[in-house]
Design an enzyme around this catalytic site. Structure first.
Site, PDB file in Angstrom:
ATOM      1  N   ALA A 318       1.053  -1.110  -0.279  1.00 40.49           N
ATOM      2  CA  ALA A 318      -0.344  -0.028  -0.032  1.00 40.49           C
ATOM      3  C   ALA A 318       0.614   1.683   0.074  1.00 40.49           C
ATOM      4  CB  ALA A 318      -1.051  -0.239   1.326  1.00 40.49           C
ATOM      5  N   GLY A 319       2.156   1.072   0.807  1.00 32.71           N
ATOM      6  CA  GLY A 319       2.800   2.513   0.271  1.00 32.71           C
ATOM      7  C   GLY A 319       3.258   3.541  -1.056  1.00 32.71           C
ATOM      8  N   GLY A 321       0.493   4.895  -0.676  1.00 26.37           N
ATOM      9  CA  GLY A 321      -0.824   5.118  -0.224  1.00 26.37           C
ATOM     10  C   GLY A 321      -1.783   6.301  -0.883  1.00 26.37           C
ATOM     11  N   GLY A 322      -1.675   6.554  -1.969  1.00 21.02           N
ATOM     12  CA  GLY A 322      -2.485   7.262  -2.762  1.00 21.02           C
ATOM     13  C   GLY A 322      -3.605   6.613  -3.242  1.00 21.02           C
ATOM     14  N   LYS A 323      -3.046   5.356  -3.838  1.00 20.22           N
ATOM     15  CA  LYS A 323      -4.293   4.109  -4.250  1.00 20.22           C
ATOM     16  C   LYS A 323      -5.071   3.221  -2.774  1.00 20.22           C
ATOM     17  CE  LYS A 323      -1.037   2.634  -8.716  1.00 20.22           C
ATOM     18  NZ  LYS A 323      -0.929   3.466  -7.976  1.00 20.22           N
ATOM     19  N   GLU A 342       1.923  -3.262   4.839  1.00 15.29           N
ATOM     20  CA  GLU A 342       3.056  -2.300   3.779  1.00 15.29           C
ATOM     21  C   GLU A 342       3.986  -2.586   4.509  1.00 15.29           C
ATOM     22  OE1 GLU A 342       5.971  -0.611   2.563  1.00 15.29           O
ATOM     23  OE2 GLU A 342       3.938  -0.239   1.647  1.00 15.29           O
ATOM     24  N   CYS A 440       3.833  -0.010 -12.378  1.00 12.08           N
ATOM     25  CA  CYS A 440       4.239   1.628 -12.866  1.00 12.08           C
ATOM     26  C   CYS A 440       5.370   1.589 -14.023  1.00 12.08           C
ATOM     27  CB  CYS A 440       4.677   2.873 -11.633  1.00 12.08           C
ATOM     28  SG  CYS A 440       4.784   4.430 -12.525  1.00 12.08           S
TER      29      CYS A 440
END
Length: 507
Positions: A318-319, A321-323, A342, A440
């Site tokens: 998760a880090g 944290g945007g998504k 995370e 990404c």
């Protein structure tokens, strides 16, 4: 990042006239004065030098180093824009400038120069060839900074080399380094400021996704274009209209091109926007928003017991944290909960900050190795996101320093990790549930090959179409997504980071 007109402001020693980008006016520029009263170097250029030094010495990212440095020194407005362009432009185009500078150092290899001198030469080259800074100001101010930071001898070297750089406009230099590079890919890499291995990998990625190889120059050019600041209005916490109104007080704000939740800014500090400060909105690329929304929209099917719950979601990596914040906001609206896992404690803290505005009880942030979750919680979740650690080749425009840190050897370590995380995610998903595998990066080894390897070994997972859910959540039809089942976004086509998305259903 929009390029400032001129040098971003009117320097003390610079008249108000402007010259075309490429440094054409540098022909015949007078040598900087070395006598007379001493004066201090330009604070904006000094800040740029210090930011580059910190990025290299601490392996830090410019987007984390530069904003606090500017605040600490009280550099604002046009001066801040000038410093920002200096730093990001120099980082992006370092490979190009190094190739040019090597031809101007009279046989001295650039690698043999002291680190501050290398940074000074690159800063000067960017002013001469990448900005609309008059040549005498670009050379004179950089030499003054070199005198203060590296001594008289170094300043004389900087003066001589930058004057040699300024004798040709950018177009001529690009012709020179391309012609002398040996082959087409090496020439394209030098001119576009990318490592050769990345250029080869991006070409392969285009072909693997059905794109023509002649789009490669456009991909590389897009990597070197400063992106707009992309914000996300987290649903239920702030509307895109409210976010645009708040953001527009500092800079003109526009709706996103693809994400219905996106707000685009030409620049500025997002931390000054109230909704961002309160975590009701955040900085997030449109491509990142779309792949998270696509997971939330992907169709689920009934499990072996005939039920089709949709209440337990998981973000496995998760880090920062945007998504997780976006998924948490959507989950709150749909009556679901999200576990944000995370492995790194400091990144888990970033996740907590990102999800702070999501309704209490919706998101649980915890620290743990994502590779262990599948065995610890088999079949527990309905939707799982694997935002896998990757080379980041899809975000080079936002993280310009990463192109000089990554090597092809990094794939050796990342590949097994990516596959292990996807395996764990599938184990943690109930039959009929869906996993989104996201990187990404468009690199084939991190995208299609990674997914194919996992699917080939398992009989309980299948690829489902990712194109339709992505189109469903987009505010406008997305071009060039291919026929599926996996899909790839591209900066030169979509203006987003190069996000890869695969959706897998657990049987």
């Amino acid at each position: 990042m929009s390029r400032p007109d001129g040098d971003g402001r009117r320097p003390r020693s610079t008249p108000s006239r402007r010259t075309p980008a490429g440094g054409a006016s540098s022909r015949g520029a007078p040598a900087p004065r070395t006598t007379g009263p001493r004066r201090s170097a330009d604070p904006a250029r000094a800040a740029a030098l210090d930011a580059l030094t910190e990025v290299e010495s601490s392996d830090a990212y410019a987007n984390l180093v530069l904003p606090p440095l500017l605040r600490e020194r009280g550099i604002t407005g046009r001066d801040a824009a000038f410093t920002t362009e200096l730093v990001y432009g120099t980082l992006r185009l370092r490979g190009r400038y190094d190739a040019i500078l090597e031809r101007c150092t009279r046989g001295r290899p650039l690698s043999g120069l002291d680190v501050p001198v290398r940074h000074l030469l690159r800063l000067g080259a960017h002013q001469l060839l990448g900005m609309r800074v008059p040549a005498h100001a670009a050379v004179g101010e950089t030499v003054q900074l070199a005198r203060e930071r590296a001594g008289v001898g170094a300043s004389q070297l900087v003066n001589a080399v930058l004057r040699a750089v300024g004798r040709r406009p950018l177009a001529e230099w690009l012709d020179v380094i391309t012609a002398e590079s040996g082959d087409e890919i090496a020439g394209l890499a030098a001119a576009s400021s990318h490592p050769v291995w990345m250029v080869r990998a991006l070409r392969q990625s285009l072909l693997a996704t059905g794109r023509p190889a002649d789009e490669l120059p456009a991909v590389l050019e897009a990597d070197n274009a400063g992106p707009l600041v992309s914000l996300v209005a987290r649903p239920g916490l702030v509307s895109p209209e409210e976010l645009r109104e708040q953001a527009g007080r500092a800079a003109p704000a526009e709706p996103g091109r693809w994400s219905p939740l996106a707000v685009l800014l030409p620049g500025g500090d997002p931390a000054t926007i109230p909704a961002v400060r309160r975590a009701r909105a955040g900085v997030q690329d449109e491509g990142s928003q779309l792949v998270a929304l696509a997971l939330a929209a992907a169709p689920l099917t009934a499990g072996h017991d005939g039920s089709a719950p949709d209440t337990r979601w998981l973000d496995l990596c998760a880090g920062p944290g945007g998504k997780a914040a976006l998924l948490g906001a959507v989950a709150a609206q749909q009556g679901a909960t999200l576990v944000a896992n995370e492995i790194a404690p400091h990144r888990a803290e970033l996740v907590r900050r990102s999800v702070a505005a999501v309704p209490t009880g919706t998101v649980t942030v915890r620290t743990g190795d994502g590779r262990d979750v599948g065995a610890a919680e088999p079949g527990r979740y309905d939707r799982v996101l694997v935002d896998a650690p990757c080379t980041g080749l899809g975000a080079l425009r936002r993280r310009p320093e990463s192109r000089w840190r990554r090597t092809a050897a990094d794939l050796t370590g990342l590949g097994p990790l990516q596959r292990a995380l996807l395996d764990s995610a599938l184990d943690a998903t109930r039959p009929g549930g869906v996993v989104a595998y996201v990187t990404c990066s468009p690199h084939v080894a991190e995208t299609r090959l990674a997914v194919d390897d996992v699917i080939r070994r398992r009989e309980d997972a299948e690829l489902i179409d990712a194109v339709a859910p992505l189109q469903e959540v987009s505010a406008a039809p997305l071009p060039g997504l291919g026929e599926g089942p996996t899909t790839q976004l591209w900066p030169h086509l979509h203006g987003t980071d190069a996000m890869f998305l695969a959706l897998l259903r657990r049987r």
